[in-house]
Scaffold this motif. Structure first.
Motif, PDB file in Angstrom:
ATOM      1  N   ARG A  67      67.924  22.667  78.654  1.00  0.00           N
ATOM      2  CA  ARG A  67      68.892  23.602  79.072  1.00  0.00           C
ATOM      3  C   ARG A  67      70.173  23.241  78.443  1.00  0.00           C
ATOM      4  O   ARG A  67      70.897  23.857  77.802  1.00  0.00           O
ATOM      5  N   THR A  68      70.305  21.781  78.292  1.00  0.00           N
ATOM      6  CA  THR A  68      71.509  21.268  77.669  1.00  0.00           C
ATOM      7  C   THR A  68      71.312  20.296  76.493  1.00  0.00           C
ATOM      8  O   THR A  68      70.278  20.241  76.333  1.00  0.00           O
ATOM      9  N   ALA A  69      72.322  19.850  75.978  1.00  0.00           N
ATOM     10  CA  ALA A  69      72.005  19.125  74.723  1.00  0.00           C
ATOM     11  C   ALA A  69      71.218  17.698  75.202  1.00  0.00           C
ATOM     12  O   ALA A  69      71.394  17.368  76.232  1.00  0.00           O
ATOM     13  N   PRO A  70      70.526  17.506  74.305  1.00  0.00           N
ATOM     14  CA  PRO A  70      69.592  16.216  74.562  1.00  0.00           C
ATOM     15  C   PRO A  70      70.399  14.888  74.641  1.00  0.00           C
ATOM     16  O   PRO A  70      71.507  15.011  74.123  1.00  0.00           O
ATOM     17  N   VAL A  71      70.072  14.251  75.301  1.00  0.00           N
ATOM     18  CA  VAL A  71      70.737  12.902  75.572  1.00  0.00           C
ATOM     19  C   VAL A  71      69.815  11.961  74.636  1.00  0.00           C
ATOM     20  O   VAL A  71      68.641  11.675  74.861  1.00  0.00           O
TER      21      VAL A  71
END
Length: 130
Positions: A67-71
């Motif tokens: 859902r969010t930018a990859p780490v």
């Protein structure tokens, strides 16, 4: 059946001397051994793929929840001295043949031509249907 033979780099398996510190002639003999083994397996129709891998100092670890930018972080685990150094994928008639090939890989020459006794993990490659 296909098997992945995983080469783990460990200072203990390399006679206590990291590969970059070997005599250049010993490095050349080790690489020649790997090339010869690959050519023999290819000629026998057993080699699917073989690659060496860059060291962990050039790797990253990616984590994503979708859902969010990859780490993206440095990795993996720089405090460890053992890491995945390369692999072979072979397509052979039996698990015994995969072990035989792994044993040859393990006995690759090291400093002074002595077998390094490298640890080789043998794992069956599973298809999506298994």
């Amino acid at each position: 059946m296909k098997y992945m033979l995983l080469k783990s780099h460990s200072p203990a398996a390399y006679c206590g001397t990291p590969l970059p510190e070997w005599d250049p002639a010993d490095i050349a003999a080790h690489i020649d051994f790997q090339r010869t083994l690959g050519a023999q397996l290819a000629a026998a129709g057993e080699l699917v793929d073989a690659q060496g891998l860059a060291g962990p100092d050039q790797a990253v670890v990616v984590h994503s929840d979708g859902r969010t930018a990859p780490v993206v972080t440095d990795g993996p685990f720089p405090e460890t001295k053992e890491f995945l150094a390369g692999y072979l994928v072979v397509d052979v008639a039996s698990p015994e043949r995969a072990v035989e090939i792994a044993a040859r890989m393990s006995a690759a020459p090291g400093p002074g031509g002595a077998p390094i006794g490298e640890f080789i993990e043998v794992r069956a490659v599973m298809s999506a249907g298994q």
